[in-house]
Scaffold this motif. Structure first.
Motif, mmCIF file in Angstrom:
data_model
loop_
_atom_site.group_PDB
_atom_site.id
_atom_site.type_symbol
_atom_site.label_atom_id
_atom_site.label_comp_id
_atom_site.label_asym_id
_atom_site.label_seq_id
_atom_site.Cartn_x
_atom_site.Cartn_y
_atom_site.Cartn_z
ATOM 1 N N MET A 184 6.498 29.845 -51.921
ATOM 2 C CA MET A 184 5.416 28.951 -51.457
ATOM 3 C C MET A 184 5.937 28.290 -50.032
ATOM 4 S SD MET A 184 2.935 26.976 -51.838
ATOM 5 C CE MET A 184 2.513 27.041 -53.679
ATOM 6 N N GLN A 185 4.986 28.430 -49.261
ATOM 7 C CA GLN A 185 5.243 27.819 -47.819
ATOM 8 C C GLN A 185 5.117 26.333 -47.579
ATOM 9 O OE1 GLN A 185 3.979 30.557 -44.443
ATOM 10 N NE2 GLN A 185 2.506 31.013 -46.064
ATOM 11 N N ARG A 186 5.619 25.798 -46.766
ATOM 12 C CA ARG A 186 5.604 24.413 -46.401
ATOM 13 C C ARG A 186 4.443 24.250 -45.760
ATOM 14 N NH1 ARG A 186 10.378 21.823 -46.970
ATOM 15 N NH2 ARG A 186 12.183 22.904 -47.157
ATOM 16 N N GLU A 187 3.843 22.851 -46.167
ATOM 17 C CA GLU A 187 2.837 22.518 -45.474
ATOM 18 C C GLU A 187 2.879 21.770 -44.317
ATOM 19 O OE1 GLU A 187 -1.208 19.836 -46.608
ATOM 20 O OE2 GLU A 187 0.085 20.203 -48.148
ATOM 21 N N VAL A 188 2.280 21.951 -43.196
ATOM 22 C CA VAL A 188 2.471 21.302 -41.927
ATOM 23 C C VAL A 188 1.531 20.482 -41.757
ATOM 24 C CG1 VAL A 188 2.502 21.411 -39.359
ATOM 25 C CG2 VAL A 188 3.725 22.976 -41.017
ATOM 26 N N VAL A 189 1.900 18.980 -41.300
ATOM 27 C CA VAL A 189 0.832 17.806 -41.148
ATOM 28 C C VAL A 189 0.584 17.610 -39.510
ATOM 29 C CG1 VAL A 189 1.165 17.029 -43.410
ATOM 30 C CG2 VAL A 189 2.494 16.173 -41.554
ATOM 31 N N LEU A 190 1.641 17.672 -38.812
ATOM 32 C CA LEU A 190 1.619 17.165 -37.199
ATOM 33 C C LEU A 190 2.483 18.233 -36.662
ATOM 34 C CD1 LEU A 190 1.086 14.935 -35.530
ATOM 35 C CD2 LEU A 190 3.190 13.887 -36.232
ATOM 36 N N ARG A 191 2.054 18.311 -35.232
ATOM 37 C CA ARG A 191 2.842 19.011 -34.035
ATOM 38 C C ARG A 191 3.279 18.031 -32.901
ATOM 39 N NH1 ARG A 191 1.791 24.845 -31.503
ATOM 40 N NH2 ARG A 191 3.499 24.982 -29.913
ATOM 41 N N VAL A 192 4.562 17.917 -33.024
ATOM 42 C CA VAL A 192 5.029 16.782 -31.774
ATOM 43 C C VAL A 192 5.543 17.480 -30.759
ATOM 44 C CG1 VAL A 192 6.881 15.098 -31.367
ATOM 45 C CG2 VAL A 192 5.648 15.249 -33.721
ATOM 46 N N ILE A 193 5.153 17.031 -29.287
ATOM 47 C CA ILE A 193 5.696 17.256 -28.178
ATOM 48 C C ILE A 193 6.249 16.042 -27.607
ATOM 49 C CG2 ILE A 193 5.181 18.550 -26.055
ATOM 50 C CD1 ILE A 193 2.817 19.735 -27.255
ATOM 51 N N ASN A 194 7.522 16.080 -27.457
ATOM 52 C CA ASN A 194 8.285 14.790 -27.130
ATOM 53 C C ASN A 194 7.868 14.814 -25.604
ATOM 54 O OD1 ASN A 194 10.130 16.395 -25.999
ATOM 55 N ND2 ASN A 194 11.876 15.542 -27.717
ATOM 56 N N GLN A 195 8.561 13.455 -25.064
ATOM 57 C CA GLN A 195 8.744 13.397 -23.786
ATOM 58 C C GLN A 195 9.447 14.351 -22.794
ATOM 59 O OE1 GLN A 195 10.165 9.424 -23.905
ATOM 60 N NE2 GLN A 195 12.334 9.723 -23.701
ATOM 61 N N ASN A 196 10.499 15.188 -23.358
ATOM 62 C CA ASN A 196 11.248 16.108 -22.826
ATOM 63 C C ASN A 196 10.558 17.388 -23.042
ATOM 64 O OD1 ASN A 196 13.401 14.295 -22.123
ATOM 65 N ND2 ASN A 196 14.085 14.306 -24.204
ATOM 66 N N GLY A 197 9.210 17.569 -23.487
ATOM 67 C CA GLY A 197 8.646 18.878 -23.718
ATOM 68 C C GLY A 197 8.973 19.584 -24.765
ATOM 69 N N GLN A 198 9.801 19.004 -25.783
ATOM 70 C CA GLN A 198 10.557 19.560 -26.975
ATOM 71 C C GLN A 198 9.632 19.756 -27.888
ATOM 72 O OE1 GLN A 198 14.057 17.946 -28.680
ATOM 73 N NE2 GLN A 198 14.825 20.116 -29.018
ATOM 74 N N GLU A 199 9.320 20.827 -28.758
ATOM 75 C CA GLU A 199 8.287 20.811 -29.826
ATOM 76 C C GLU A 199 8.938 21.276 -31.157
ATOM 77 O OE1 GLU A 199 4.817 23.068 -28.813
ATOM 78 O OE2 GLU A 199 5.229 23.121 -26.585
ATOM 79 N N TYR A 200 8.237 20.354 -32.012
ATOM 80 C CA TYR A 200 8.460 20.630 -33.563
ATOM 81 C C TYR A 200 7.294 20.598 -34.301
ATOM 82 C CZ TYR A 200 9.588 15.960 -33.183
ATOM 83 O OH TYR A 200 9.862 14.372 -32.974
ATOM 84 N N TYR A 201 7.247 20.920 -35.539
ATOM 85 C CA TYR A 201 6.558 20.437 -36.617
ATOM 86 C C TYR A 201 7.028 19.428 -37.695
ATOM 87 C CZ TYR A 201 3.604 24.402 -35.305
ATOM 88 O OH TYR A 201 2.795 25.304 -34.357
ATOM 89 N N VAL A 202 6.169 18.652 -38.076
ATOM 90 C CA VAL A 202 6.587 17.822 -39.300
ATOM 91 C C VAL A 202 5.767 18.402 -40.540
ATOM 92 C CG1 VAL A 202 6.728 15.502 -40.286
ATOM 93 C CG2 VAL A 202 7.023 15.909 -37.758
ATOM 94 N N ASP A 203 6.520 18.457 -41.645
ATOM 95 C CA ASP A 203 5.726 18.999 -42.776
ATOM 96 C C ASP A 203 5.553 17.690 -43.986
ATOM 97 O OD1 ASP A 203 8.063 18.083 -44.160
ATOM 98 O OD2 ASP A 203 8.454 20.263 -45.139
ATOM 99 N N SER A 204 4.795 18.013 -44.903
ATOM 100 C CA SER A 204 4.340 17.107 -45.787
ATOM 101 C C SER A 204 5.625 16.135 -46.431
ATOM 102 C CB SER A 204 3.507 17.738 -47.011
ATOM 103 O OG SER A 204 4.283 18.591 -47.631
ATOM 104 N N LYS A 205 6.729 16.671 -46.032
ATOM 105 C CA LYS A 205 7.867 15.717 -46.758
ATOM 106 C C LYS A 205 8.570 15.306 -45.814
ATOM 107 C CE LYS A 205 8.672 18.976 -50.862
ATOM 108 N NZ LYS A 205 9.562 19.955 -51.455
ATOM 109 N N ASN A 206 7.923 15.081 -44.595
ATOM 110 C CA ASN A 206 8.497 14.388 -43.359
ATOM 111 C C ASN A 206 9.783 15.079 -43.015
ATOM 112 O OD1 ASN A 206 6.533 12.650 -43.613
ATOM 113 N ND2 ASN A 206 7.788 10.688 -43.563
ATOM 114 N N GLN A 207 9.851 16.484 -42.762
ATOM 115 C CA GLN A 207 10.866 17.183 -42.237
ATOM 116 C C GLN A 207 10.744 18.081 -41.314
ATOM 117 O OE1 GLN A 207 12.028 19.193 -46.174
ATOM 118 N NE2 GLN A 207 14.017 17.996 -45.998
#
Length: 279
Positions: free
Chosen positions: A113-136
């Protein structure tokens, strides 16, 4: 002698012997099954990947198993480390759950079972990551780009390792906005992106119009979105999409609209503000 024979509870005796026969039968069956498992080989590998995302697929899972544990098809069942394979699958940042087991016919079944993504974040330094439904946090991959809300701007929180929890209130507030609006008919269509300005206020980037929609933080979020809804249903139809450059509902009981270069509040706004304050 005949009286003793007549007094024997033959039904209980029968149950006793039947129990013994059953236990012997089960023991023989288990012995046969164990012996079969020792000689039976894996006949096939079947991988099922579930979830609405497509970060990984059957080929990825099969390749990972072969790279870490070697080829499984054709190997004796007792030589395949099912528990270790399951544990290794769960280490993937894109996997939420994993189950590995053997069928009676020798097929190794892998269910992921794959993780469910809710948000893509691009921070002020240009670093990117996703946040899943468990806030990870999970890493960005070039293989797949999920259709989720993007938040950028003056966001300080970065990414260090996969599955680390979200730490700051700023990112938690962004997640709350996404969760609050994703099933709303108006906002699920109207919100294109979330932006954190230099005052650390959350702004909604709308699909229709080019106003800055400022909501501040996620406190009293339902109330703030309700005031923005009033703006779209009461004010915007009267003044047009280009009348205001900024709409601010950060402060309680107010809908503050600004034209370019000047602050402006019309009588309709004041009436809506009064109605809000009287609630």
């Amino acid at each position: 002698m005949l009286d003793k024979i007549r007094n024997i509870k033959w039904r209980q005796v029968g149950y006793f012997f039947l129990s013994i026969v059953a236990l012997v039968g089960v023991g023989m069956l288990m012995s046969l099954v164990n012996k079969k498992d020792q000689v039976q080989v894996c006949s096939a590998l079947k991988v099922m990947v579930e979830g609405k995302e497509t970060f990984i697929d059957q080929t990825d899972i099969t390749s990972m198993i072969q790279e870490k544990f070697g080829r499984v098809v054709g190997r004796p069942l007792n030589e395949i480390p099912l528990q270790k394979i399951e544990t290794e699958l769960r280490r993937s940042p894109y996997v939420s759950e994993a189950d590995v087991h053997m069928d009676m016919d020798g097929t190794m079944k892998v269910q992921v079972m794959q993780r469910e993504v809710v948000l893509r974040v691009i921070n002020q330094n240009g670093q990117e990551y996703y946040v899943d439904s468990k806030n990870q946090k999970i890493p960005v991959t070039l293989k797949y780009v999920p259709h989720v809300m993007v938040a950028n701007g003056f966001i300080g929180e970065g990414y260090k390792k996969s599955l680390e929890p979200v730490q700051t209130k700023a990112v938690k507030d962004l997640i709350k906005v996404v969760e609050q609006t994703k099933n709303d008919e108006l906002w699920s269509n109207q919100i294109v992106q979330l932006y954190v300005n230099n005052e650390r206020d959350i702004e909604i980037v709308p699909r229709v119009g080019d106003q800055q929609l400022v909501i501040g933080n996620a406190d009293s979020l339902s109330y703030k979105l309700d005031r923005l809804t009033k703006f779209y249903t009461h004010i915007l139809p009267k003044v047009g999409n280009d009348a205001y450059s900024k709409v601010n509902v950060k402060y309680g009981g107010q809908i503050i609209c600004e034209r370019k270069g000047e602050w402006f509040m019309d009588s309709l706004q004041m009436k809506i503000n009064k109605d809000n304050l009287m609630r």
